[in-house]
Design a protein around this motif. Structure first.
Motif, PDB file in Angstrom:
ATOM      1  N   GLU A   9     -39.197 -66.761  23.488  1.00 34.95           N
ATOM      2  CA  GLU A   9     -38.877 -66.629  21.823  1.00 34.95           C
ATOM      3  C   GLU A   9     -39.774 -66.010  21.198  1.00 34.95           C
ATOM      4  OE1 GLU A   9     -36.952 -70.212  19.916  1.00 34.95           O
ATOM      5  OE2 GLU A   9     -35.761 -70.411  21.393  1.00 34.95           O
ATOM      6  N   VAL A  10     -39.354 -64.841  20.287  1.00 36.29           N
ATOM      7  CA  VAL A  10     -40.192 -64.099  19.787  1.00 36.29           C
ATOM      8  C   VAL A  10     -39.446 -63.711  18.213  1.00 36.29           C
ATOM      9  CG1 VAL A  10     -41.417 -62.977  21.502  1.00 36.29           C
ATOM     10  CG2 VAL A  10     -39.441 -61.938  20.776  1.00 36.29           C
ATOM     11  N   LEU A  20     -39.569 -50.060  24.408  1.00 35.35           N
ATOM     12  CA  LEU A  20     -40.644 -50.242  25.432  1.00 35.35           C
ATOM     13  C   LEU A  20     -40.060 -51.402  26.575  1.00 35.35           C
ATOM     14  CD1 LEU A  20     -44.042 -49.911  23.791  1.00 35.35           C
ATOM     15  CD2 LEU A  20     -42.962 -48.379  25.511  1.00 35.35           C
ATOM     16  N   LEU A  21     -39.755 -52.537  25.677  1.00 34.30           N
ATOM     17  CA  LEU A  21     -39.181 -53.503  26.439  1.00 34.30           C
ATOM     18  C   LEU A  21     -37.913 -53.275  27.458  1.00 34.30           C
ATOM     19  CD1 LEU A  21     -39.362 -56.482  24.033  1.00 34.30           C
ATOM     20  CD2 LEU A  21     -40.507 -56.557  26.117  1.00 34.30           C
ATOM     21  N   TYR A  26     -36.821 -55.392  30.743  1.00 36.98           N
ATOM     22  CA  TYR A  26     -36.490 -56.578  30.071  1.00 36.98           C
ATOM     23  C   TYR A  26     -35.162 -56.467  29.469  1.00 36.98           C
ATOM     24  CZ  TYR A  26     -41.441 -57.282  31.135  1.00 36.98           C
ATOM     25  OH  TYR A  26     -42.578 -57.546  31.886  1.00 36.98           O
ATOM     26  N   GLN A  27     -34.511 -57.754  29.034  1.00 38.94           N
ATOM     27  CA  GLN A  27     -33.384 -57.901  28.293  1.00 38.94           C
ATOM     28  C   GLN A  27     -33.887 -58.546  26.896  1.00 38.94           C
ATOM     29  OE1 GLN A  27     -31.114 -60.061  30.783  1.00 38.94           O
ATOM     30  NE2 GLN A  27     -30.095 -58.603  31.937  1.00 38.94           N
ATOM     31  N   LEU A  28     -33.374 -58.117  25.878  1.00 44.70           N
ATOM     32  CA  LEU A  28     -33.751 -58.597  24.614  1.00 44.70           C
ATOM     33  C   LEU A  28     -32.174 -59.078  23.919  1.00 44.70           C
ATOM     34  CD1 LEU A  28     -36.041 -58.746  22.545  1.00 44.70           C
ATOM     35  CD2 LEU A  28     -35.234 -56.375  21.741  1.00 44.70           C
ATOM     36  N   ARG A  30     -30.549 -61.167  20.603  1.00 43.16           N
ATOM     37  CA  ARG A  30     -30.805 -61.824  19.240  1.00 43.16           C
ATOM     38  C   ARG A  30     -30.125 -63.450  19.303  1.00 43.16           C
ATOM     39  NH1 ARG A  30     -28.972 -59.873  13.285  1.00 43.16           N
ATOM     40  NH2 ARG A  30     -29.977 -61.543  12.120  1.00 43.16           N
ATOM     41  N   GLY A  31     -30.999 -64.269  18.816  1.00 44.71           N
ATOM     42  CA  GLY A  31     -30.655 -65.750  18.796  1.00 44.71           C
ATOM     43  C   GLY A  31     -30.613 -66.242  17.653  1.00 44.71           C
ATOM     44  N   PRO A  32     -30.074 -67.486  17.261  1.00 48.46           N
ATOM     45  CA  PRO A  32     -29.771 -67.934  15.880  1.00 48.46           C
ATOM     46  C   PRO A  32     -31.402 -68.257  15.150  1.00 48.46           C
ATOM     47  CG  PRO A  32     -29.720 -69.720  17.585  1.00 48.46           C
ATOM     48  CD  PRO A  32     -29.561 -68.576  18.129  1.00 48.46           C
ATOM     49  N   ILE A  33     -32.398 -68.468  15.926  1.00 51.91           N
ATOM     50  CA  ILE A  33     -33.776 -68.551  15.297  1.00 51.91           C
ATOM     51  C   ILE A  33     -34.448 -67.275  15.547  1.00 51.91           C
ATOM     52  CG2 ILE A  33     -35.774 -69.779  15.315  1.00 51.91           C
ATOM     53  CD1 ILE A  33     -34.226 -72.204  16.528  1.00 51.91           C
ATOM     54  N   GLY A  34     -34.522 -66.492  16.278  1.00 46.95           N
ATOM     55  CA  GLY A  34     -35.204 -65.338  16.609  1.00 46.95           C
ATOM     56  C   GLY A  34     -34.603 -64.564  17.779  1.00 46.95           C
ATOM     57  N   TRP A  35     -35.470 -63.998  18.333  1.00 46.77           N
ATOM     58  CA  TRP A  35     -35.014 -62.936  19.483  1.00 46.77           C
ATOM     59  C   TRP A  35     -35.549 -63.491  20.651  1.00 46.77           C
ATOM     60  CZ3 TRP A  35     -32.669 -58.204  18.915  1.00 46.77           C
ATOM     61  CH2 TRP A  35     -32.232 -58.014  17.376  1.00 46.77           C
ATOM     62  N   ARG A  36     -34.852 -63.283  21.776  1.00 50.27           N
ATOM     63  CA  ARG A  36     -35.420 -63.712  22.974  1.00 50.27           C
ATOM     64  C   ARG A  36     -35.424 -62.541  24.014  1.00 50.27           C
ATOM     65  NH1 ARG A  36     -33.234 -69.215  25.395  1.00 50.27           N
ATOM     66  NH2 ARG A  36     -33.589 -70.516  23.597  1.00 50.27           N
ATOM     67  N   VAL A  37     -36.606 -62.617  24.896  1.00 49.18           N
ATOM     68  CA  VAL A  37     -37.130 -61.727  25.895  1.00 49.18           C
ATOM     69  C   VAL A  37     -36.621 -62.366  27.096  1.00 49.18           C
ATOM     70  CG1 VAL A  37     -38.873 -59.993  26.986  1.00 49.18           C
ATOM     71  CG2 VAL A  37     -38.650 -60.541  24.499  1.00 49.18           C
ATOM     72  N   VAL A  38     -35.878 -61.862  27.995  1.00 46.67           N
ATOM     73  CA  VAL A  38     -35.400 -62.459  29.255  1.00 46.67           C
ATOM     74  C   VAL A  38     -35.585 -61.384  30.284  1.00 46.67           C
ATOM     75  CG1 VAL A  38     -33.492 -63.399  30.608  1.00 46.67           C
ATOM     76  CG2 VAL A  38     -33.602 -63.727  28.031  1.00 46.67           C
TER      77      VAL A  38
END
Length: 122
Positions: A9-10, A20-21, A26-28, A30-38
């Motif tokens: 979580e970022v 760049l991600l 990398y997959q990016l 958008r979540g309820p609190i922030g962003w997720r890099v998977v």
């Protein structure tokens, strides 16, 4: 188990960091609190998965100029092969079984029964 899927979580990444991600595979999301890099990464060993995950997450944050929402960074683990999930599920099922079907009572010998009546339980 040779690889593990991580989710970090970022805070909202810049457009440059996001490009760049995605360019690096990398997959990016958008979540309820922030962003997720998977992403999926190979494992160094299987003894300290959580430590390895935090090390990789910190490297990712530094390499791509990201901002972690928490300290230490919030990391989620998922085993694509299902080995970890099966172990955790079996522990949960065993706890549930014991909660609804407790182990049978211990049958005391006459000597132990006499001792309990005389001195009370241990």
């Amino acid at each position: 188990m040779a690889s593990i899927e991580l989710s970090v979580e970022v805070a909202r990444p810049s457009a440059e960091s996001a490009a760049l991600l995605e360019g690096a595979g990398y997959q990016l999301f958008r979540g309820p609190i922030g962003w997720r890099v998977v992403f999926v990464t190979s494992l160094i060993g299987t003894h300290s998965l959580r430590s390895h995950a935090h090390l990789v997450a910190r490297e990712l944050i530094v390499d791509f100029g990201l901002t972690a929402l928490t300290e230490p960074p919030t990391v989620s683990l998922h085993d694509p092969d299902g080995d970890i999930d099966l172990k955790v599920a079996s522990l949960v099922l065993e706890d549930a079984r014991r909660a609804s079907d407790p182990d049978p009572l211990q049958i005391l010998s006459r000597r132990e029964l006499r001792r309990v009546r005389q001195y009370g339980p241990k």
